[in-house]
Scaffold this active site. Structure first.
Site, PDB file in Angstrom:
ATOM      1  NE  ARG A 105      -3.884   0.517   1.972  1.00  0.00           N
ATOM      2  CZ  ARG A 105      -5.083   0.544   2.531  1.00  0.00           C
ATOM      3  NH1 ARG A 105      -5.286   1.271   3.626  1.00  0.00           N
ATOM      4  NH2 ARG A 105      -6.089  -0.148   2.018  1.00  0.00           N
ATOM      5  CG  HIS A 132      -8.491   0.009  -2.630  1.00  0.00           C
ATOM      6  ND1 HIS A 132      -7.665  -1.054  -2.292  1.00  0.00           N
ATOM      7  CD2 HIS A 132      -9.197   0.305  -1.499  1.00  0.00           C
ATOM      8  CE1 HIS A 132      -7.863  -1.366  -1.019  1.00  0.00           C
ATOM      9  NE2 HIS A 132      -8.781  -0.566  -0.520  1.00  0.00           N
ATOM     10  CD  GLN A 135     -13.143  -2.236  -0.336  1.00  0.00           C
ATOM     11  OE1 GLN A 135     -12.292  -2.114   0.536  1.00  0.00           O
ATOM     12  NE2 GLN A 135     -14.315  -2.819  -0.095  1.00  0.00           N
ATOM     13  CG  ASP A 220     -13.607   6.187  -1.004  1.00  0.00           C
ATOM     14  OD1 ASP A 220     -13.594   6.031   0.233  1.00  0.00           O
ATOM     15  OD2 ASP A 220     -12.577   6.103  -1.716  1.00  0.00           O
ATOM     16  CB  CYS A 260     -13.952   0.959   0.236  1.00  0.00           C
ATOM     17  SG  CYS A 260     -13.343   2.648   0.376  1.00  0.00           S
ATOM     18  NE  ARG A 288     -10.251  -5.496   0.802  1.00  0.00           N
ATOM     19  CZ  ARG A 288      -9.475  -4.493   1.217  1.00  0.00           C
ATOM     20  NH1 ARG A 288     -10.018  -3.423   1.771  1.00  0.00           N
ATOM     21  NH2 ARG A 288      -8.162  -4.511   1.033  1.00  0.00           N
TER      22      ARG A 288
HETATM   23  N1  NVA Z   1     -10.023   6.564  -1.272  1.00  0.00           N
HETATM   24  C1  NVA Z   1      -9.631   6.126   0.056  1.00  0.00           C
HETATM   25  C2  NVA Z   1      -9.858   4.650   0.218  1.00  0.00           C
HETATM   26  C3  NVA Z   1      -9.513   4.116   1.581  1.00  0.00           C
HETATM   27  C4  NVA Z   1      -9.667   2.635   1.696  1.00  0.00           C
HETATM   28  C5  NVA Z   1      -8.189   6.493   0.300  1.00  0.00           C
HETATM   29  O1  NVA Z   1      -7.361   6.327  -0.610  1.00  0.00           O
HETATM   30  O2  NVA Z   1      -7.871   6.958   1.401  1.00  0.00           O
HETATM   31  N1   CP Z   2     -11.242  -0.313   2.699  1.00  0.00           N
HETATM   32  C1   CP Z   2      -9.967  -0.359   3.095  1.00  0.00           C
HETATM   33  O1   CP Z   2      -9.032  -0.622   2.311  1.00  0.00           O
HETATM   34  O2   CP Z   2      -9.807  -0.150   4.427  1.00  0.00           O
HETATM   35  P1   CP Z   2      -8.441   0.059   5.215  1.00  0.00           P
HETATM   36  O3   CP Z   2      -7.868   1.380   4.801  1.00  0.00           O
HETATM   37  O4   CP Z   2      -8.818   0.032   6.666  1.00  0.00           O
HETATM   38  O5   CP Z   2      -7.490  -1.057   4.868  1.00  0.00           O
END
Ligand code: NVA
Ligand code: CP
Length: 301
Positions: A105, A132, A135, A220, A260, A288
């Site tokens: 990540r 992502h 997800q 989101d 998500c 997930r």
């Molecule tokens: N769009 C959000 C998704 C978090 C799972 C982010 O990138 O923070």
């Molecule tokens: N939805 C998701 O990826 O959650 P986290 O940021 O908690 O991993």
């Protein structure tokens, strides 16, 4: 020579492979519910590199590897040499000598592409600024189990044209559904990703239009990780883009709501929607685990 497969975006897998993965995710969920041990990845190691925070992704990958008889190791820039400037290429080569699969990540999507270029084992995108995909595996699994096939259905994306939106665009291509995107000016999804989806995805003028007759409504956060300082400006830009009862009333009466998570009640979603009867966010979060177990098996077996 066997090619190493990576999962950096949904487009790394064919429609057929993704559909097989969804079927396997459902099987793995049933096996787990029956209480039977299923240790198909005994002795395998997953390295997990997290440059951003996570609850669901860390928990699901770590629990998933444990359930499959393997092991997951958490690495963060705070306490590894990555945070002290060791080149990503060197980290990729070293982790590949010790782990069977690597999950990352991070921020720039180019970083994970560079990492995958130098890795000798499969690399999984656990979220970048652009995508992502993990997800989406969970979201599609959830739709399948609640409503059956998503092919030919209409999905409304309401809010930021962000990493999740981009992965929804790719999902529309692979699973053959129609995605309608309502995003304020200045926050549209990447034009190239949208254009590549052809008729599967289109921008519409406002959230009600996007939601009209839709079988799935998704949103989101307005400010993603790394955009914290833009929070106030974004809250103003997105003020008319909250998924609330009016939006859900425009959708199909059987429509599902997904997010998500983490969510901000009163911002991108009203509390009565996310906590209401059309919301499947807790199944979505649980899936997930099952979807990623199927992905790990796909990449490793
Ligand atoms: N769009 C959000 C998704 C978090 C799972 C982010 O990138 O923070
Ligand atoms: N939805 C998701 O990826 O959650 P986290 O940021 O908690 O991993």
């Amino acid at each position: 020579m066997i090619m190493t497969r990576h999962f950096l975006t949904l487009l790394d897998l064919s429609t057929e492979e993704l559909r097989q993965l969804m079927a396997r995710a459902a099987e793995l969920k049933a096996i787990h519910a029956s209480g039977k041990l299923h240790e198909s990845l005994r002795g395998r190691i997953l390295a997990m590199v997290f440059e951003k925070s996570s609850t669901r992704t860390r928990m699901s990958f770590e629990a998933g590897m444990a359930q499959l008889g393997g092991h997951a190791i958490f690495l963060s820039p705070r306490d590894t040499q990555l945070g002290r400037g060791e080149p990503i290429e060197d980290t990729a080569r070293v982790l590949s000598r010790m782990a069977d699969v690597i999950m990352i990540r991070t921020y720039e999507h180019e970083k994970i592409e560079r990492f995958a270029e130098y890795a000798q084992v499969p690399v999984i995108n656990a979220l970048t600024d652009m995508y992502h995909p993990c997800q989406l595996l969970a979201d599609i699994q959830t739709y399948f189990e609640q409503r059956g096939d998503i092919q030919g259905k209409t999905v409304a994306w309401i809010g930021d044209g962000n990493n999740m939106c981009h992965s929804y665009i790719n999902a529309a291509r692979r699973f053959d559904f129609e995605l309608r995107i309502a995003a304020p000016r200045g926050y549209h999804p990447d034009a190239r990703i949208l254009a590549d989806a052809g008729e599967h995805a289109a921008l519409v003028d406002n959230p009600v239009e996007a939601a009209r007759g839709a079988e799935l409504v998704v949103t989101d956060v307005w400010a993603s990780m790394g955009q914290e300082e833009e929070q106030a400006k974004r809250a103003r830009a997105f003020a008319d883009y909250q998924v609330n009862a009016d939006i859900m009333a425009a959708a199909d009466p059987q429509a599902l709501f997904m997010h998500c998570l983490p969510a901000h009640r009163g911002e991108e979603v009203a509390a009565d929607v996310i906590d209401g009867p059309q919301s499947v966010v807790w199944d979505e979060a649980e899936n997930r685990l099952h979807a990623q177990k199927a992905l790990l098996e796909f990449l490793l077996l």
